[in-house]
Design an enzyme around this catalytic site. Structure first.
Site, PDB file in Angstrom:
ATOM      1  CE  LYS A 188      -3.458  -2.819  -0.033  1.00  7.76           C
ATOM      2  NZ  LYS A 188      -4.316  -3.371   1.004  1.00  7.76           N
TER       3      LYS A 188
HETATM    4  C1  LIG Z   1      -5.302  -4.467   1.399  1.00  8.36           C
HETATM    5  C2  LIG Z   1      -6.769  -4.337   1.447  1.00  8.36           C
HETATM    6  C3  LIG Z   1      -7.537  -4.748   2.542  1.00  8.36           C
HETATM    7  C4  LIG Z   1      -6.963  -5.509   3.713  1.00  8.36           C
HETATM    8  O1  LIG Z   1      -5.905  -4.867   4.292  1.00  8.36           O
HETATM    9  P1  LIG Z   1      -5.023  -5.630   5.403  1.00  8.36           P
HETATM   10  O2  LIG Z   1      -4.296  -4.505   6.062  1.00  8.36           O
HETATM   11  O3  LIG Z   1      -4.121  -6.540   4.649  1.00  8.36           O
HETATM   12  O4  LIG Z   1      -5.938  -6.345   6.299  1.00  8.36           O
HETATM   13  C5  LIG Z   1      -8.892  -4.499   2.534  1.00  8.36           C
HETATM   14  N1  LIG Z   1      -9.485  -3.898   1.492  1.00  8.36           N
HETATM   15  C6  LIG Z   1      -8.796  -3.525   0.405  1.00  8.36           C
HETATM   16  C7  LIG Z   1      -9.507  -2.844  -0.716  1.00  8.36           C
HETATM   17  C8  LIG Z   1      -7.425  -3.745   0.337  1.00  8.36           C
HETATM   18  O5  LIG Z   1      -6.742  -3.400  -0.749  1.00  8.36           O
END
Ligand SMILES: *Cc1c(COP(=O)(O)O)cnc(C)c1O
Length: 385
Positions: A188
């Protein structure tokens, strides 16, 4: 292999983590608060609660809004499974709203139509989770208007969108929602290793999410029933989980926050460069609303849009052979076996399915070099030119 996404860790990041390792607090300590304050301030929201993942934050957000058995949660198929699973955790029923083929975000027109029939059938959703796909905000004004009309709550899944802006305000300000959730997984925009965070302007939702993060246990006399037994005393006042993030992770997060704006501007330049240099190829390039600022978590192209030329699979495999770690976001959630077992079937959300059949995520991260990007562009020209 050039990955599709990756973290950027500096000397300052490492120093701030090492400092915590020598301190008194490894888990919930001053750095958790510092990180929450940094994200709260950046997003112009009143309250922020950090979690060990965005998935935990989504679970807590749904619980705080009272989602449970007999309720409905709606999200989009074009997302990671966590945006839907958070409803299942609480015994709610999950349904989907198709995407707009231009923005790949929740289509407000489809949402309005679906709400109209749900109202007639007496099964309106309690919570709707729009997902800011690739970092570009959904049409939150339209969704909020429908929320006021039909009485549902909004959780923004802003996992892709820290650093983005909607109508001149940071995503996460919760101007048009109850809660917004961010992810700090290493692919991210910024990272804490694993981690997530929820912002809200409601002290009540903040308090509930705070309790949910740590077993429903409190040391605050204001939240207790009856008198405290003494300075050692705590009470469990509701049911929660251990969803805490560590001070170690939050030190990394606070350090990363200082470069967030820089990251966004690097991602924006890379996106602009892709769009400029790929515009002659038979591809659909990402649409950008000129009024908004995307965080550019992903740069997605669609191939084979005229049903001629190489298919997605062939383009994907050739790029991988050339050392380009492309990926696909997302396999529509309703086509996952777990959701098919609940009664969903292929064909139910045609825009998400059509989009999925053609999508490829190109490498996109702040430290991607122009040379690496040129390799991606030249490879695509070779395959499609
Ligand atoms: C990455 C992601 C999640 C989950 O995030 P985590 O921190 O890995 O639990 C949820 N929704 C979307 C759209 C994502 O891209």
């Amino acid at each position: 292999m050039i990955p599709y996404g990756r973290q950027d860790i500096t000397k300052e990041d490492i120093d701030s983590v090492v400092e915590v390792l020598g301190s008194d607090w490894l888990t919930t300590g001053p750095n958790v608060k510092k990180f929450e304050e940094a994200v709260g301030k950046y997003t112009q929201s009143q309250c922020a609660v950090a979690f060990n993942s965005a998935t935990s934050a989504l679970h807590a957000a749904c619980e705080a809004l009272g989602l449970g058995k007999g309720d409905w949660l709606w999200t989009v198929p074009n997302t990671f499974v966590a945006s839907a699973n958070c409803g299942v955790y609480l015994g709610a029923q999950v349904d989907f709203v198709d995407i707009d083929p231009k923005t790949y975000n929740m289509c407000p027109v489809d949402l309005a139509t679906k709400l109209e029939s749900a109202k007639a059938e007496g099964c309106l959703p309690k919570v709707v989770i729009p997902v800011h796909f690739s970092g570009q905000s959904c049409d939150m004004k339209a969704i909020k208007k429908l929320a006021d009309q039909y009485g549902f709550h909004i959780i923004e899944d802003a996992s892709h969108a820290i650093g983005a802006e909607y109508n001149g305000k940071p995503v996460g300000s919760c101007e048009y929602s109850d809660i917004a959730v961010f992810s700090f997984h290493p692919v991210k925009i910024i990272t804490t290793g694993e981690g997530g965070l929820a912002t809200t302007n409601s002290p009540e939702l903040f308090e509930k999410m705070n309790l949910f993060r740590s077993h429903g246990v409190t040391r605050s006399p204001d939240l207790m029933q009856g008198e405290s037994d003494g300075p050692w005393y705590y009470q469990q006042v509701s049911l929660g989980f251990n969803y805490r993030i560590t001070d170690i992770q939050c030190a990394l997060g606070t350090s990363q926050m200082q470069r967030l704006d820089e990251y966004i501007s690097q991602r924006r330049s890379l996106a602009a460069r892709y769009s400029e240099l790929l515009c002659d190829l038979p591809l659909i390039l990402p649409y950008q609303d000129s009024e908004q600022i995307s965080a550019w978590h992903l740069y997605v192209i669609q191939v084979d849009t005229l049903n001629e030329g190489p298919k997605r699979r062939q383009v994907f495999e050739t790029l991988r052979e050339k050392g380009i770690g492309v990926n696909v976001h997302y396999i529509p959630v309703h086509t996952q076996p777990f959701y098919k077992n609940m009664g969903f079937a292929e064909g139910q959300f045609p825009e998400s399915e059509r989009y999925y059949s053609r999508a490829i995520s190109l490498p996109m991260y702040a430290t991607l070099t122009e040379e690496q990007q040129d390799h991606v562009i030249h490879s695509l020209k070779e395959i499609l030119g």
